[in-house]
Structures are given as C-alpha cells and as structure tokens.
Scaffold this motif. Structure first.
Motif, PDB file in Angstrom:
ATOM      1  N   LYS A   3       8.446  37.154  32.584  1.00  0.00           N
ATOM      2  CA  LYS A   3       7.818  36.691  31.291  1.00  0.00           C
ATOM      3  C   LYS A   3       9.172  35.941  30.089  1.00  0.00           C
ATOM      4  N   ALA A   4       8.550  34.884  29.713  1.00  0.00           N
ATOM      5  CA  ALA A   4       9.513  34.532  28.596  1.00  0.00           C
ATOM      6  C   ALA A   4       8.621  34.367  27.138  1.00  0.00           C
ATOM      7  N   LEU A   5       9.060  35.069  26.204  1.00  0.00           N
ATOM      8  CA  LEU A   5       8.399  34.825  24.905  1.00  0.00           C
ATOM      9  C   LEU A   5       8.936  33.548  24.183  1.00  0.00           C
ATOM     10  N   LEU A   6       7.774  32.422  23.953  1.00  0.00           N
ATOM     11  CA  LEU A   6       8.620  31.535  23.123  1.00  0.00           C
ATOM     12  C   LEU A   6       7.778  31.707  21.513  1.00  0.00           C
ATOM     13  N   VAL A   7       9.114  31.349  20.989  1.00  0.00           N
ATOM     14  CA  VAL A   7       8.608  31.546  19.400  1.00  0.00           C
ATOM     15  C   VAL A   7       8.678  30.036  18.976  1.00  0.00           C
ATOM     16  N   ILE A   8       7.566  29.509  18.551  1.00  0.00           N
ATOM     17  CA  ILE A   8       7.426  28.176  18.382  1.00  0.00           C
ATOM     18  C   ILE A   8       7.436  27.941  16.868  1.00  0.00           C
ATOM     19  N   ASP A   9       8.488  27.065  16.566  1.00  0.00           N
ATOM     20  CA  ASP A   9       8.415  26.658  14.918  1.00  0.00           C
ATOM     21  C   ASP A   9       8.159  27.529  13.726  1.00  0.00           C
ATOM     22  N   ALA A  38       9.389  42.036  23.169  1.00  0.00           N
ATOM     23  CA  ALA A  38      10.099  41.431  24.323  1.00  0.00           C
ATOM     24  C   ALA A  38      11.349  41.692  24.676  1.00  0.00           C
ATOM     25  N   LYS A  39      12.359  41.966  23.503  1.00  0.00           N
ATOM     26  CA  LYS A  39      13.580  42.355  23.873  1.00  0.00           C
ATOM     27  C   LYS A  39      13.449  44.024  24.440  1.00  0.00           C
ATOM     28  N   GLU A  40      12.688  44.754  24.040  1.00  0.00           N
ATOM     29  CA  GLU A  40      12.704  46.095  24.736  1.00  0.00           C
ATOM     30  C   GLU A  40      12.409  45.924  26.258  1.00  0.00           C
ATOM     31  N   SER A  41      11.508  45.196  26.463  1.00  0.00           N
ATOM     32  CA  SER A  41      10.873  44.635  27.900  1.00  0.00           C
ATOM     33  C   SER A  41      11.694  43.876  28.741  1.00  0.00           C
ATOM     34  N   MET A  43      12.367  40.732  28.256  1.00  0.00           N
ATOM     35  CA  MET A  43      11.820  39.343  28.382  1.00  0.00           C
ATOM     36  C   MET A  43      13.091  38.280  27.872  1.00  0.00           C
ATOM     37  N   LEU A  44      12.865  37.154  28.314  1.00  0.00           N
ATOM     38  CA  LEU A  44      13.431  36.038  27.842  1.00  0.00           C
ATOM     39  C   LEU A  44      12.923  35.571  26.559  1.00  0.00           C
ATOM     40  N   ILE A  45      13.690  35.628  25.644  1.00  0.00           N
ATOM     41  CA  ILE A  45      13.122  35.250  24.095  1.00  0.00           C
ATOM     42  C   ILE A  45      13.748  33.637  23.835  1.00  0.00           C
ATOM     43  N   ILE A  46      12.674  32.637  23.837  1.00  0.00           N
ATOM     44  CA  ILE A  46      13.228  31.356  23.356  1.00  0.00           C
ATOM     45  C   ILE A  46      12.651  30.971  21.938  1.00  0.00           C
ATOM     46  N   ILE A  47      13.562  30.428  21.099  1.00  0.00           N
ATOM     47  CA  ILE A  47      13.238  29.784  19.760  1.00  0.00           C
ATOM     48  C   ILE A  47      12.954  28.429  20.013  1.00  0.00           C
ATOM     49  N   ILE A  48      12.077  27.927  19.447  1.00  0.00           N
ATOM     50  CA  ILE A  48      11.583  26.374  19.555  1.00  0.00           C
ATOM     51  C   ILE A  48      11.611  26.069  18.174  1.00  0.00           C
ATOM     52  N   GLN A  49      12.535  24.992  17.924  1.00  0.00           N
ATOM     53  CA  GLN A  49      12.717  24.566  16.534  1.00  0.00           C
ATOM     54  C   GLN A  49      12.065  22.897  16.620  1.00  0.00           C
ATOM     55  N   LYS A 101      13.725  32.395  36.784  1.00  0.00           N
ATOM     56  CA  LYS A 101      12.543  32.713  37.526  1.00  0.00           C
ATOM     57  C   LYS A 101      11.390  33.156  36.665  1.00  0.00           C
ATOM     58  N   ILE A 102      11.100  32.490  35.858  1.00  0.00           N
ATOM     59  CA  ILE A 102       9.812  33.024  34.883  1.00  0.00           C
ATOM     60  C   ILE A 102       8.710  32.614  35.221  1.00  0.00           C
ATOM     61  N   GLU A 103       7.554  33.383  35.457  1.00  0.00           N
ATOM     62  CA  GLU A 103       6.334  33.077  35.898  1.00  0.00           C
ATOM     63  C   GLU A 103       5.335  32.811  34.832  1.00  0.00           C
ATOM     64  N   THR A 104       5.594  33.527  33.897  1.00  0.00           N
ATOM     65  CA  THR A 104       4.718  33.347  32.632  1.00  0.00           C
ATOM     66  C   THR A 104       5.225  33.389  31.443  1.00  0.00           C
ATOM     67  N   VAL A 105       4.639  32.473  30.523  1.00  0.00           N
ATOM     68  CA  VAL A 105       5.349  32.136  29.183  1.00  0.00           C
ATOM     69  C   VAL A 105       4.228  32.622  28.021  1.00  0.00           C
ATOM     70  N   VAL A 106       4.716  33.246  27.321  1.00  0.00           N
ATOM     71  CA  VAL A 106       3.989  33.943  26.045  1.00  0.00           C
ATOM     72  C   VAL A 106       4.221  33.198  24.747  1.00  0.00           C
ATOM     73  N   ILE A 107       2.916  32.385  24.493  1.00  0.00           N
ATOM     74  CA  ILE A 107       3.087  31.843  23.239  1.00  0.00           C
ATOM     75  C   ILE A 107       2.712  32.427  22.034  1.00  0.00           C
ATOM     76  N   SER A 108       3.562  32.289  20.919  1.00  0.00           N
ATOM     77  CA  SER A 108       3.521  32.770  19.626  1.00  0.00           C
ATOM     78  C   SER A 108       4.134  31.758  18.853  1.00  0.00           C
ATOM     79  N   GLY A 109       3.861  31.589  17.564  1.00  0.00           N
ATOM     80  CA  GLY A 109       4.376  30.795  16.485  1.00  0.00           C
ATOM     81  C   GLY A 109       3.147  29.900  15.885  1.00  0.00           C
TER      82      GLY A 109
END
Length: 178
Positions: A3-9, A38-41, A43-49, A101-109
């Motif tokens: 999984k990847a957590l997206l931290v959007i805007d 996400a860090k503890e797990s 997961m990839l953490i991607i900040i979107i600006q 190889k991310i299968e799931t994106v997690v939406i936040s922001g």
C-alpha cells in the motif's frame, strides 16, 4: 499487498489562506495519525503538493503554497508537485507506484471533492485498489452560481459517491485495525 498512503495537498492554504477546511474538524490530526501508522507499517508515503498555474491560491513559493510543517516533519518517501486535480496528471506517481509494486492507494488530504476524489477515481481506473480515509480528508463550505452546500454535506456526498464503485471508504481507526 503493498500500500501507499497519499497525503494530498495538506498545504497552508487550508489553514491560514482563503480556503480553511471546516469539516471534519479532526481531519488534520487523523492525517498525522495515518502517516504515523503508514510508517510503522512500512507503507510508501507520498506527499502531493498542488501548484496553481494561474489564480491567487497555491501560488508557488508563497507561504500558503507550502506543505504544512507538521506534515513535512513526518516520514515520507516522495514529494510530488501537481497542477491539476488528479495526483496522476503529469506526475511520476503511477511510475513510482508500479516500481514499488503498490496494489492499493490510500487517500488522505484536501479537498475531499476535488483532488482526493479525482485521484481516487483515476487510481481505480488504473487498476489500483483504493482506500479513502473518510476522517483524514476534508473540505470547505461552497457557494457559487449553482447553489450552496455545507462542508459536511459536500464531504458526505463525495464519500457516498466514492463508496458506490471507486473506493473502500473507511475511518482511520478501522483502517489501522486491518
């Protein structure tokens, strides 16, 4: 399943600018909690600006354009700049997700009905599973020539639409239990 957590805007515009997020009131704290989890797990953490190409909001290099300092203090793997509502549009997001190889994106922001919704829909169309954090996304009251809607109504309407066929809409608490 990666999984990847997206931290959007999560930018100062929504805290000190013209568009202060009003619902849900605890969304920012939940975004921070989601980043920690996400860090503890691992997961990839991607900040979107977001950077506007015109207008007077999200103007590059202004204080309102900057990502909130508490977000920047958290662990993250990438920061991507975008100019449209979709975090995929003219960015390296899809390439990064595929390489990891991310299968799931997690939406936040922010905002629920704009960049979060558009990114979730495009992720679904690209074949990713999508988890949409209902209390780690947020929005504002909107009034224009079409009508008016409260931030609560707009947030809930977007989540209902997302849950119909694009995303697994889930609270941060329940997401962390998975």
């Amino acid at each position: 399943m990666r999984k990847a957590l997206l931290v959007i805007d999560v930018q100062n515009e929504y805290f000190t600018g013209k568009m202060k997020v009003t619902y849900p009131i605890n969304s920012f704290d939940n975004i921070l909690a989601a980043m920690d989890y996400a860090k503890e797990s691992n997961m990839l953490i991607i900040i979107i600006q977001h950077t506007a190409l015109n207008g007077d909001s999200f103007v590059k290099n202004t204080d309102e354009w900057k990502v909130h300092r508490k977000i920047m203090e958290k662990h993250h793997d990438y920061i991507l700049e975008k100019n449209k509502s979709s975090s995929f549009h003219h960015t390296d997001l899809d390439r990064i997700l595929q390489n990891d190889k991310i299968e799931t994106v997690v939406i936040s922001g922010y905002m629920t009905q704009m960049c979060c919704d558009t990114t979730a829909r495009e992720a679904n169309h690209k074949g990713y599973k999508v988890e949409f954090l209902l209390d780690a996304t947020g929005t504002i009251d909107v009034s224009n020539q079409i009508g008016s809607i409260t931030s609560k109504q707009l947030h809930e309407a977007t989540l209902i639409a997302q849950s119909i066929g694009f995303s697994n809409v889930i609270s941060v608490k329940d997401w962390m239990k998975k």
